[in-house]
Design an enzyme around this catalytic site. Structure first.
Site, PDB file in Angstrom:
ATOM      1  N   ARG A   1      33.348  40.487  21.124  1.00  0.00           N
ATOM      2  CA  ARG A   1      34.047  41.060  22.296  1.00  0.00           C
ATOM      3  C   ARG A   1      35.508  41.122  21.976  1.00  0.00           C
ATOM      4  O   ARG A   1      36.393  40.987  22.639  1.00  0.00           O
ATOM      5  CB  ARG A   1      33.845  40.186  23.505  1.00  0.00           C
ATOM      6  N   GLU A   2      35.844  41.524  20.614  1.00  0.00           N
ATOM      7  CA  GLU A   2      37.309  41.696  20.251  1.00  0.00           C
ATOM      8  C   GLU A   2      38.105  42.580  20.942  1.00  0.00           C
ATOM      9  O   GLU A   2      39.415  42.241  21.275  1.00  0.00           O
ATOM     10  CB  GLU A   2      37.301  42.079  18.827  1.00  0.00           C
TER      11      GLU A   2
ATOM     12  N   ILE B   1      33.223  35.839  49.452  1.00  0.00           N
ATOM     13  CA  ILE B   1      32.003  36.192  48.919  1.00  0.00           C
ATOM     14  C   ILE B   1      31.117  35.145  48.190  1.00  0.00           C
ATOM     15  O   ILE B   1      29.987  35.175  48.191  1.00  0.00           O
ATOM     16  CB  ILE B   1      32.178  37.461  48.279  1.00  0.00           C
ATOM     17  N   GLY B   2      31.819  34.294  47.550  1.00  0.00           N
ATOM     18  CA  GLY B   2      31.184  33.021  46.812  1.00  0.00           C
ATOM     19  C   GLY B   2      31.751  32.508  45.777  1.00  0.00           C
ATOM     20  O   GLY B   2      32.091  31.157  45.940  1.00  0.00           O
ATOM     21  N   SER B   3      32.019  33.204  44.568  1.00  0.00           N
ATOM     22  CA  SER B   3      32.658  32.593  43.499  1.00  0.00           C
ATOM     23  C   SER B   3      34.291  32.496  43.722  1.00  0.00           C
ATOM     24  O   SER B   3      34.945  33.172  44.249  1.00  0.00           O
ATOM     25  CB  SER B   3      32.425  33.206  42.044  1.00  0.00           C
TER      26      SER B   3
ATOM     27  N   TRP C   1      20.252  43.910  37.319  1.00  0.00           N
ATOM     28  CA  TRP C   1      21.145  43.304  36.229  1.00  0.00           C
ATOM     29  C   TRP C   1      20.480  42.540  34.995  1.00  0.00           C
ATOM     30  O   TRP C   1      20.954  41.840  34.450  1.00  0.00           O
ATOM     31  CB  TRP C   1      22.546  42.435  36.816  1.00  0.00           C
TER      32      TRP C   1
ATOM     33  N   HIS D   1      39.025  43.417  42.275  1.00  0.00           N
ATOM     34  CA  HIS D   1      39.176  43.902  40.915  1.00  0.00           C
ATOM     35  C   HIS D   1      40.702  44.481  40.350  1.00  0.00           C
ATOM     36  O   HIS D   1      40.728  45.028  39.357  1.00  0.00           O
ATOM     37  CB  HIS D   1      38.409  45.108  40.652  1.00  0.00           C
TER      38      HIS D   1
ATOM     39  N   CYS E   1      34.962  40.881  47.076  1.00  0.00           N
ATOM     40  CA  CYS E   1      33.579  40.430  46.112  1.00  0.00           C
ATOM     41  C   CYS E   1      34.224  39.166  45.654  1.00  0.00           C
ATOM     42  O   CYS E   1      35.016  38.607  46.366  1.00  0.00           O
ATOM     43  CB  CYS E   1      33.648  41.498  44.985  1.00  0.00           C
TER      44      CYS E   1
END
Length: 771
Positions: free
Chosen positions: A24-25, A446-448, A576, A709, A741
């Site tokens: 993931r450079e 939303i949760g996280s 997913w 986002h 989100c």
């Protein structure tokens, strides 16, 4: 045209390839640039190195013609907007001097300007940036990126084919810009756009392009006669150009249907078709229109969206039929390999037998080249490879991993009553309000909460053995305590534990369910620098033990306010993941739903008054053809209800969806029978609230007022304005206040500021309503 000549000309190619690099450079370089620790020059150097590496990987696999232009620093649709000069005025004004920063401002926004809207790329989990257009849009060609990358590939000795999003799909994906009437149709700009494509094509031809690929996946959807006429006109005009490369128009994800004869008759030199999954009907459709005499056919016979090895014998049979339908047949995956991980050989922790069932991007490129060789030289040239493939397919089919009789007996015993809550919503709502005692416009998230460097380090330390399970739990407990304390201080009404123990909302559960395989390096781009590792759904699903009850109980013990139990829904667990291709999705969804039902019941028994079962993928998995949608929505909504219908009337069931076109599934949202639904609404300016109101949606709704986002912090006034727009559609007693989100990707500084503004906005409106 003869079968022999078509086979002799066969080449292997791909539509696109993963961008990120094995480590993931690209993600690290881009995020370093955003933080100011990586220069623009260093970022571009990393990107150029990754492009060279991916082209060489394809060449080493035996691919004869590599794509260029599909590489992106964020999103290929955004790249197309830039190449066409479709840059909103607010982004031009905000970042006038630096094209790179302006590009990222379009993607992420700045504190001063909002980004472009983001939504799902057809029925995938990839997100694209939606072009904003209006009657005053002026297009202007900017071929710099495309020409530079083509020249890079040619200088390295590769046969290269630039890839561009086609003009019809670009316009069909676009939306009216803010302030433009909603009735505006971007497709009316086609005549203004085509000369710009002509200029791009001329520039690519001058740079050495023999072929250019124009992607038109929007044409696999149901299209009106006017839209089909626009496609015919577009390719009639582009085909008539004299200063252009040969044109290959590409479609994927489904059958072309009514658009196939349009493109077959167009004055273009080639057509790329998908022949996998729902697109298998392209074979009969192609024969029905008389094939593609005089044209090149790029046959997508390898599933570019899933990770199972190809049935080479089956693909060869399809290719043998296609050889009689075109002058030249080339072999390819069904779509860009952007949607699968890079290299299955990196998964050294998997059982070697299981690993032989998997094909990631590098392996799919190898399968493509092998099939092309078989067509050119005959199957005798690949006898050993075909035999090994048959053995691997047989091994998977016979494996005990794939079938659990107890799971199958349980799913067979499900009744219609199991998928319905006994009480109607009004009765449930009254019981829930009495139990929860929430204020008007209740606030929640939303949760996280932010997944900090410290959390990721703790997870890595546990995996590497640098800390033990006790030390890791102590670290997670400390994070939960901080999250609960902050939410109480900020004034949120319904709390979450922040999910610090979860690496991913699907992977976390997959690792605790039988039937799933988890990868260590199987990263796939979701959007921008956000990468996920979809688990592999290999066998029948069951839940050996509770998955979230312990952490819910710990969090609830820290506060008197309700804490949500947090789960991922059955459709999203499929969407997913890389799903099984050996049984219907409906059967797999039912298995997952029953496992989640056990967890929901256990959470309720542990005291949870609010349980959220997220289904952000419900819309994205919607079939592209309308005729296929009722069947999908029937089993998808049944699976959600099956997971959530085992609770009492006073237990409030929430669900969450984000970044999708909800107008297509409003009836299905109602069929879920959730008590509260939270949805993305900030980038789309509360559009979804109007859509739900127009459909008569009767339950509680939390349209998001903070676009998570983007790094920008929405002001209190901005949140108030969005909530007022929501209140015009949704009565105050049914309106919740929340972000779009989860907050996993945000930092704590912006999270605190944004949530405090959100709570202040809710309190201000409560006072106004009370007055």
């Amino acid at each position: 045209m003869t079968t022999k000549s078509a086979a002799a000309a066969t080449r292997g190619t791909v539509h696109g390839y993963p961008r990120q690099g094995q480590g993931r450079e690209l993600k690290k370089a881009i995020e370093g640039y955003w933080k100011g620790t990586v220069t623009a020059e260093a970022l571009q150097s990393t990107a150029a190195g990754l492009r060279r590496e991916r082209w060489q990987q394809l060449a080493d696999a035996g691919i004869d013609e590599v794509p260029t232009g599909d590489f992106s620093l964020y999103d290929h649709v955004l790249d197309t907007s830039v190449a066409l000069g479709a840059i909103p005025a607010r982004h031009r004004a905000a970042v006038a001097a630096d094209p790179l920063d302006r590009y990222f401002a379009m993607a992420r926004g700045t504190q001063q300007v909002a980004p472009l809207e983001m939504t799902k790329w057809f029925d995938t989990n990839y997100h694209y940036l939606v072009p904003e257009l209006g009657p005053g849009t002026v297009f202007a060609a900017d071929s710099g990126k495309q020409v530079a990358e083509l020249r890079e590939a040619l200088a390295l000795g590769h046969a290269a084919r630039p890839v561009l999003l086609g003009p019809v799909t670009f316009l069909l994906l676009a939306k009216p810009a803010p302030g433009v009437a909603a009735a505006f149709q971007p497709l009316t700009l086609l005549d203004r756009l085509l000369p710009v494509y002509a200029e791009l094509l001329a520039d690519l031809r001058a740079a050495g392009a023999d072929w250019v690929q124009l992607d038109e996946p929007a044409l696999v959807q149901d299209r009106t006669p006017a839209e089909l006429n626009a496609a015919a006109r577009a390719y009639r005009e582009l085909g008539a150009l004299t200063d252009r490369p040969k044109l290959l128009v590409a479609s994927y994800f489904d059958r072309l249907g009514e658009a196939l004869p349009v493109l077959a008759k167009a004055p273009i030199e080639g057509l790329a078709l998908d022949f996998t999954g729902p697109a298998a009907g392209n074979l009969a459709d192609l024969a029905a229109v008389g094939g593609l005499p005089g044209k090149r056919l790029v046959a997508g016979v390898i599933d570019g969206r899933n990770v199972w090895i190809n049935d080479l014998g089956k693909s060869l049979a399809t290719l043998a039929t296609l050889l009689g339908l075109a002058d030249r047949v080339d072999v390819a995956p069904s779509c860009s390999l952007l949607h699968v991980p890079l290299d299955a050989t990196a998964e050294r922790d998997l059982d070697p037998q299981l690993a032989r069932w998997l094909a990631f991007a590098r392996q799919k490129a190898g399968e493509t080249a092998l099939l092309a060789r078989a067509l050119r030289e005959g199957t005798g040239a690949v006898t050993a490879e075909l035999a090994a493939n048959r053995a691997d397919l047989a091994s998977r089919a016979a494996s005990p991993i794939t079938r659990d009789p107890a799971v199958r007996a349980r799913t067979a015993a499900v009744t219609e009553a199991d998928g319905r809550r006994p009480q109607a919503y009004p009765e449930r709502a009254e019981a829930q309000r009495a139990r929860l005692g929430l204020p008007l416009l209740p606030t929640t998230t939303i949760g996280s909460f932010p997944q900090t460097t410290e959390l990721r380090t703790a997870r890595a330390d546990l995996t590497a053995g640098r800390i033990d399970a006790t030390g890791y739990r102590e670290r997670i407990e400390a994070e939960v305590r901080e999250v609960i304390a902050y939410q109480e201080k900020a004034g949120l009404d319904v709390l979450v534990h922040g999910e610090p123990e979860r690496n991913d909302m699907v992977q976390y559960f997959a690792e605790q369910l039988t039937g799933y395989l988890a990868t260590r390096h199987g990263w796939v781009q979701s959007y921008g620098t956000r990468y996920v590792r979809p688990p592999v759904l290999a066998g029948d699903i069951s839940r050996p033990h509770p998955m979230t009850v312990d952490w819910y109980g710990y969090a609830q013990g820290l506060t008197d306010r309700p804490v949500k139990g947090m789960l991922t829904g059955p459709v999203t667990m499929l969407a997913w993941s890389f799903v099984r291709d050996d049984q219907p999705l409906a059967e797999t969804a039912r298995q997952v739903a029953l496992a989640l039902r056990e967890e929901v019941v256990d959470l309720e028994a542990a005291g949870a008054a609010v349980i959220q079962v997220d289904e952000p993928a419900l819309r994205e998995t919607l079939p592209l053809r309308a005729a296929d949608r009722p069947g999908y929505l029937a089993w998808a909504t049944e699976a959600f209800r099956l997971a959530t219908s085992g609770v009492r009337a006073d237990t409030q069931i929430h669900t969450h969806m984000c970044y999708a076109e909800f107008g297509d599934i409003l009836t299905a949202i109602d069929e879920l029978d959730a008590d509260v639904i939270s949805l993305e609404a900030a980038r789309s300016h509360m559009e979804v609230a109007d859509e739900l109101a127009g459909a008569g949606y009767p339950r509680e709704v939390g349209p998001g007022v903070w676009d998570i986002h983007s790094p920008r912090v929405p002001s209190t006034e901005e949140a108030v304005e969005l909530l007022r727009a929501g209140l015009l559609a949704i009565p105050a007693e049914r309106l919740w206040v929340n972000p779009d989100c989860g907050l996993k990707t945000r930092g704590w500084t912006e999270t605190r500021a944004s949530l405090e503004n959100l709570v202040t906005a809710a309190r201000r409106l409560r006072s106004e309503l009370a007055g």
